[in-house]
Design a protein around this motif. Structure first.
Motif, PDB file in Angstrom:
ATOM      1  N   LEU A  37       0.826  -1.208   0.000  1.00  0.00           N
ATOM      2  CA  LEU A  37       0.000   0.000   0.000  1.00  0.00           C
ATOM      3  C   LEU A  37       0.860   1.257   0.000  1.00  0.00           C
ATOM      4  CD1 LEU A  37      -2.871  -0.951   2.451  1.00  0.00           C
ATOM      5  CD2 LEU A  37      -3.000  -0.624  -0.013  1.00  0.00           C
ATOM      6  N   ARG A  38       1.960   1.229   0.748  1.00  0.00           N
ATOM      7  CA  ARG A  38       2.843   2.389   0.791  1.00  0.00           C
ATOM      8  C   ARG A  38       3.465   2.653  -0.574  1.00  0.00           C
ATOM      9  NH1 ARG A  38       6.705   0.935   4.551  1.00  0.00           N
ATOM     10  NH2 ARG A  38       8.159   0.459   2.898  1.00  0.00           N
ATOM     11  N   ARG A  39       3.873   1.598  -1.261  1.00  0.00           N
ATOM     12  CA  ARG A  39       4.470   1.776  -2.588  1.00  0.00           C
ATOM     13  C   ARG A  39       3.446   2.260  -3.605  1.00  0.00           C
ATOM     14  NH1 ARG A  39       8.683  -3.273  -3.065  1.00  0.00           N
ATOM     15  NH2 ARG A  39      10.162  -2.432  -1.574  1.00  0.00           N
ATOM     16  N   ILE A  40       2.227   1.754  -3.528  1.00  0.00           N
ATOM     17  CA  ILE A  40       1.176   2.225  -4.430  1.00  0.00           C
ATOM     18  C   ILE A  40       0.884   3.689  -4.157  1.00  0.00           C
ATOM     19  CG2 ILE A  40      -1.282   2.012  -4.968  1.00  0.00           C
ATOM     20  CD1 ILE A  40      -0.931  -1.025  -4.560  1.00  0.00           C
ATOM     21  N   GLY A  41       0.787   4.057  -2.887  1.00  0.00           N
ATOM     22  CA  GLY A  41       0.551   5.464  -2.532  1.00  0.00           C
ATOM     23  C   GLY A  41       1.689   6.368  -2.976  1.00  0.00           C
ATOM     24  N   ALA A  42       2.913   5.882  -2.847  1.00  0.00           N
ATOM     25  CA  ALA A  42       4.068   6.675  -3.273  1.00  0.00           C
ATOM     26  C   ALA A  42       4.051   6.885  -4.777  1.00  0.00           C
ATOM     27  CB  ALA A  42       5.365   5.988  -2.852  1.00  0.00           C
ATOM     28  N   GLY A  43       3.744   5.824  -5.511  1.00  0.00           N
ATOM     29  CA  GLY A  43       3.670   5.953  -6.969  1.00  0.00           C
ATOM     30  C   GLY A  43       2.570   6.905  -7.391  1.00  0.00           C
ATOM     31  N   ALA A  44       1.427   6.819  -6.740  1.00  0.00           N
ATOM     32  CA  ALA A  44       0.322   7.725  -7.059  1.00  0.00           C
ATOM     33  C   ALA A  44       0.692   9.169  -6.731  1.00  0.00           C
ATOM     34  CB  ALA A  44      -0.930   7.317  -6.290  1.00  0.00           C
ATOM     35  N   ALA A  45       1.366   9.393  -5.610  1.00  0.00           N
ATOM     36  CA  ALA A  45       1.770  10.752  -5.234  1.00  0.00           C
ATOM     37  C   ALA A  45       2.763  11.320  -6.249  1.00  0.00           C
ATOM     38  CB  ALA A  45       2.380  10.756  -3.836  1.00  0.00           C
ATOM     39  N   ILE A  46       3.671  10.494  -6.712  1.00  0.00           N
ATOM     40  CA  ILE A  46       4.646  10.975  -7.697  1.00  0.00           C
ATOM     41  C   ILE A  46       3.949  11.329  -9.011  1.00  0.00           C
ATOM     42  CG2 ILE A  46       6.588  10.223  -9.139  1.00  0.00           C
ATOM     43  CD1 ILE A  46       7.660   8.783  -6.652  1.00  0.00           C
ATOM     44  N   VAL A  47       3.001  10.496  -9.443  1.00  0.00           N
ATOM     45  CA  VAL A  47       2.276  10.775 -10.691  1.00  0.00           C
ATOM     46  C   VAL A  47       1.434  12.046 -10.553  1.00  0.00           C
ATOM     47  CG1 VAL A  47       0.444   9.911 -12.201  1.00  0.00           C
ATOM     48  CG2 VAL A  47       2.289   8.393 -11.484  1.00  0.00           C
ATOM     49  N   VAL A  48       0.715  12.173  -9.442  1.00  0.00           N
ATOM     50  CA  VAL A  48      -0.116  13.376  -9.231  1.00  0.00           C
ATOM     51  C   VAL A  48       0.757  14.623  -9.154  1.00  0.00           C
ATOM     52  CG1 VAL A  48      -1.642  14.531  -7.574  1.00  0.00           C
ATOM     53  CG2 VAL A  48      -2.036  12.150  -8.187  1.00  0.00           C
ATOM     54  N   GLY A  49       1.883  14.533  -8.448  1.00  0.00           N
ATOM     55  CA  GLY A  49       2.789  15.678  -8.361  1.00  0.00           C
ATOM     56  C   GLY A  49       3.346  16.073  -9.714  1.00  0.00           C
ATOM     57  N   ALA A  50       3.706  15.079 -10.518  1.00  0.00           N
ATOM     58  CA  ALA A  50       4.223  15.368 -11.853  1.00  0.00           C
ATOM     59  C   ALA A  50       3.153  16.023 -12.731  1.00  0.00           C
ATOM     60  CB  ALA A  50       4.727  14.091 -12.503  1.00  0.00           C
ATOM     61  N   LEU A  51       1.916  15.525 -12.627  1.00  0.00           N
ATOM     62  CA  LEU A  51       0.829  16.137 -13.406  1.00  0.00           C
ATOM     63  C   LEU A  51       0.575  17.578 -12.974  1.00  0.00           C
ATOM     64  CD1 LEU A  51      -1.761  13.234 -13.719  1.00  0.00           C
ATOM     65  CD2 LEU A  51      -0.494  14.333 -15.564  1.00  0.00           C
ATOM     66  N   LEU A  52       0.600  17.828 -11.679  1.00  0.00           N
ATOM     67  CA  LEU A  52       0.401  19.203 -11.202  1.00  0.00           C
ATOM     68  C   LEU A  52       1.505  20.123 -11.722  1.00  0.00           C
ATOM     69  CD1 LEU A  52      -0.803  18.786  -7.513  1.00  0.00           C
ATOM     70  CD2 LEU A  52      -2.079  19.735  -9.426  1.00  0.00           C
ATOM     71  N   MET A  53       2.736  19.645 -11.705  1.00  0.00           N
ATOM     72  CA  MET A  53       3.836  20.484 -12.196  1.00  0.00           C
ATOM     73  C   MET A  53       3.732  20.691 -13.703  1.00  0.00           C
ATOM     74  SD  MET A  53       7.172  19.404  -9.965  1.00  0.00           S
ATOM     75  CE  MET A  53       7.125  17.678 -10.325  1.00  0.00           C
ATOM     76  N   TRP A  54       3.326  19.662 -14.421  1.00  0.00           N
ATOM     77  CA  TRP A  54       3.253  19.760 -15.880  1.00  0.00           C
ATOM     78  C   TRP A  54       2.094  20.637 -16.335  1.00  0.00           C
ATOM     79  CZ3 TRP A  54       0.296  16.529 -19.640  1.00  0.00           C
ATOM     80  CH2 TRP A  54       0.762  16.704 -20.946  1.00  0.00           C
ATOM     81  N   LEU A  55       0.970  20.592 -15.615  1.00  0.00           N
ATOM     82  CA  LEU A  55      -0.229  21.323 -16.014  1.00  0.00           C
ATOM     83  C   LEU A  55      -0.354  22.710 -15.375  1.00  0.00           C
ATOM     84  CD1 LEU A  55      -2.794  18.383 -15.876  1.00  0.00           C
ATOM     85  CD2 LEU A  55      -1.741  19.392 -17.911  1.00  0.00           C
ATOM     86  N   SER A  56       0.595  23.109 -14.561  1.00  0.00           N
ATOM     87  CA  SER A  56       0.472  24.416 -13.894  1.00  0.00           C
ATOM     88  C   SER A  56       0.676  25.550 -14.905  1.00  0.00           C
ATOM     89  CB  SER A  56       1.491  24.528 -12.765  1.00  0.00           C
ATOM     90  OG  SER A  56       2.798  24.480 -13.290  1.00  0.00           O
ATOM     91  N   PRO A  57      -0.228  26.528 -14.876  1.00  0.00           N
ATOM     92  CA  PRO A  57      -0.105  27.658 -15.821  1.00  0.00           C
ATOM     93  C   PRO A  57       1.005  28.624 -15.384  1.00  0.00           C
ATOM     94  CG  PRO A  57      -1.997  27.961 -14.390  1.00  0.00           C
ATOM     95  CD  PRO A  57      -1.416  26.625 -14.061  1.00  0.00           C
ATOM     96  N   GLU A  58       1.388  29.490 -16.295  1.00  0.00           N
ATOM     97  CA  GLU A  58       2.453  30.456 -15.989  1.00  0.00           C
ATOM     98  C   GLU A  58       1.853  31.734 -15.408  1.00  0.00           C
ATOM     99  OE1 GLU A  58       5.107  31.064 -19.214  1.00  0.00           O
ATOM    100  OE2 GLU A  58       5.307  28.927 -19.607  1.00  0.00           O
ATOM    101  N   THR A  59       1.242  31.606 -14.272  1.00  0.00           N
ATOM    102  CA  THR A  59       0.652  32.734 -13.552  1.00  0.00           C
ATOM    103  C   THR A  59       1.058  32.588 -12.088  1.00  0.00           C
ATOM    104  OG1 THR A  59      -1.380  31.518 -13.062  1.00  0.00           O
ATOM    105  CG2 THR A  59      -1.347  32.786 -15.112  1.00  0.00           C
ATOM    106  N   PRO A  60       0.767  33.605 -11.267  1.00  0.00           N
ATOM    107  CA  PRO A  60       1.062  33.442  -9.839  1.00  0.00           C
ATOM    108  C   PRO A  60       0.332  32.239  -9.217  1.00  0.00           C
ATOM    109  CG  PRO A  60       0.724  35.752 -10.331  1.00  0.00           C
ATOM    110  CD  PRO A  60       0.395  34.994 -11.579  1.00  0.00           C
ATOM    111  N   ALA A  61      -0.888  31.987  -9.677  1.00  0.00           N
ATOM    112  CA  ALA A  61      -1.607  30.813  -9.164  1.00  0.00           C
ATOM    113  C   ALA A  61      -0.913  29.525  -9.622  1.00  0.00           C
ATOM    114  CB  ALA A  61      -3.051  30.828  -9.645  1.00  0.00           C
ATOM    115  N   GLY A  62      -0.303  29.579 -10.782  1.00  0.00           N
ATOM    116  CA  GLY A  62       0.429  28.416 -11.292  1.00  0.00           C
ATOM    117  C   GLY A  62       1.648  28.101 -10.430  1.00  0.00           C
TER     118      GLY A  62
END
Length: 82
Positions: A37-62
């Motif tokens: 479960l810890r490894r699955i959660g870690a993998g999911a956190a890494i994927v979600v974090g990568a998506l957030l970084m990739w999809l963040s707009p170039e604004t202060p909110a980004g």
């Protein structure tokens, strides 16, 4: 008087040994489940974090979204290392 058969009693485990044997199996399986479960959660956190970084707009909110993505990635890495 013929040869008599002798009965040898099997070794009886003490109550302490029985309790330890009974606890050993569930602890091992529980530990395996926790690790998975810890490894699955870690993998999911890494994927979600990568998506957030990739999809963040170039604004202060980004920038806030980028920081959240980095934080989630760090949590995922920490979970994997543990």
């Amino acid at each position: 008087m013929g040869a008599g058969l002798t009965f040898v009693k099997p070794a009886i485990r003490s109550d302490l040994d029985r309790r330890q044997a009974a606890r050993a199996a569930p602890r091992f399986t529980r530990r395996m489940g926790t690790r998975t479960l810890r490894r699955i959660g870690a993998g999911a956190a890494i994927v979600v974090g990568a998506l957030l970084m990739w999809l963040s707009p170039e604004t202060p909110a980004g920038a806030i979204v980028m920081a959240a993505g980095i934080a989630i990635e760090l949590v995922g890495i920490a979970l994997e290392k543990r």
